[in-house]
Scaffold this motif. Sequence first.
Motif, short mmCIF file in Angstrom:
data_model
loop_
_atom_site.label_atom_id
_atom_site.label_comp_id
_atom_site.label_asym_id
_atom_site.label_seq_id
_atom_site.Cartn_x
_atom_site.Cartn_y
_atom_site.Cartn_z
N ASP A 32 21.19 16.38 8.70
CA ASP A 32 22.19 17.38 8.33
C ASP A 32 22.12 18.58 9.28
OD1 ASP A 32 24.28 18.37 6.66
OD2 ASP A 32 22.82 19.70 5.71
N LYS A 33 20.91 19.02 9.59
CA LYS A 33 20.72 20.14 10.51
C LYS A 33 21.24 19.80 11.90
CE LYS A 33 17.13 23.09 12.43
NZ LYS A 33 16.53 22.63 13.65
N PHE A 34 20.88 18.61 12.40
CA PHE A 34 21.35 18.19 13.71
C PHE A 34 22.87 18.09 13.73
CE2 PHE A 34 17.07 16.93 14.95
CZ PHE A 34 17.10 17.17 16.31
N SER A 35 23.44 17.57 12.68
CA SER A 35 24.89 17.43 12.60
C SER A 35 25.57 18.80 12.69
CB SER A 35 25.28 16.74 11.30
OG SER A 35 26.66 16.63 11.19
N ASP A 36 25.04 19.77 11.98
CA ASP A 36 25.59 21.13 12.04
C ASP A 36 25.46 21.71 13.45
OD1 ASP A 36 26.20 20.97 9.36
OD2 ASP A 36 24.49 22.18 8.70
N ASP A 37 24.30 21.51 14.08
CA ASP A 37 24.08 22.01 15.44
C ASP A 37 25.05 21.36 16.43
OD1 ASP A 37 22.03 23.56 14.45
OD2 ASP A 37 20.42 22.33 15.29
N ILE A 38 25.24 20.06 16.29
CA ILE A 38 26.14 19.32 17.18
C ILE A 38 27.57 19.82 17.01
CG2 ILE A 38 27.17 17.04 17.60
CD1 ILE A 38 24.35 15.89 16.97
N ASP A 39 28.00 20.00 15.76
CA ASP A 39 29.34 20.52 15.50
C ASP A 39 29.53 21.90 16.11
OD1 ASP A 39 30.04 18.22 14.14
OD2 ASP A 39 29.74 19.09 12.15
N GLU A 40 28.52 22.74 15.96
CA GLU A 40 28.58 24.10 16.50
C GLU A 40 28.68 24.07 18.03
OE1 GLU A 40 25.62 27.89 16.69
OE2 GLU A 40 25.77 26.84 14.76
N LEU A 41 27.87 23.24 18.67
CA LEU A 41 27.93 23.12 20.13
C LEU A 41 29.29 22.60 20.59
CD1 LEU A 41 24.40 21.71 21.05
CD2 LEU A 41 25.42 23.84 21.89
N TYR A 42 29.81 21.62 19.88
CA TYR A 42 31.12 21.06 20.22
C TYR A 42 32.19 22.15 20.15
CZ TYR A 42 35.24 18.08 20.16
OH TYR A 42 36.45 17.51 20.44
N ASP A 66 24.67 16.72 24.57
CA ASP A 66 24.27 15.32 24.78
C ASP A 66 22.86 15.06 24.26
OD1 ASP A 66 26.70 14.71 25.93
OD2 ASP A 66 25.97 14.88 28.00
N ILE A 67 21.95 15.99 24.51
CA ILE A 67 20.56 15.83 24.04
C ILE A 67 20.52 15.81 22.52
CG2 ILE A 67 18.32 16.99 23.89
CD1 ILE A 67 18.83 17.94 26.81
N LYS A 68 21.24 16.74 21.89
CA LYS A 68 21.27 16.78 20.42
C LYS A 68 21.90 15.50 19.86
CE LYS A 68 20.10 21.11 19.07
NZ LYS A 68 19.26 21.50 17.98
N ALA A 69 22.96 15.04 20.49
CA ALA A 69 23.64 13.83 20.00
C ALA A 69 22.74 12.60 20.13
CB ALA A 69 24.94 13.62 20.76
N ARG A 70 22.03 12.48 21.25
CA ARG A 70 21.10 11.36 21.42
C ARG A 70 19.96 11.43 20.40
NH1 ARG A 70 21.89 12.21 26.93
NH2 ARG A 70 19.93 13.34 27.13
N THR A 71 19.44 12.63 20.20
CA THR A 71 18.36 12.81 19.22
C THR A 71 18.85 12.45 17.82
OG1 THR A 71 17.44 14.57 20.59
CG2 THR A 71 16.68 14.46 18.32
#
Length: 108
Positions: A32-42, A66-71
């Motif tokens: 959930d945290k990674f998803s929020d971070d990815i959305d914010e970066l996008y 890209d790094i967050k998405a791969r992780t």
Amino acid sequence: MKNKSKIENLNSSIGLFNGVRNMLFDNVKELDKFSDDIDELYNDIERLERLNTPEYQLNQLKQKYDIKARTYNQLLDAHQQNLISLWKLSKSILKQFNHFSEDEIKKT
């Protein structure tokens, strides 16, 4: 003595089940945290592209994205494997219960 061994095996399996279940719970929070971070970066990338931000800054953000998405994808794969492990443990625990007679269950 045999009954004690069956109980110890069952307790061990249930402990392992709880450990995997807790790991899954932690993974869900991380996903959930990674998803929020990815959305914010996008959203940041899109906003900066509209503002004609220099390519260097955009590339840095895209690399982070890209790094967050791969992780995220790797964590999701691990989460799916843990779900399979939890299912296998559940199946094993149910089979272990079949080895107890009604009298043994009442005594315990």
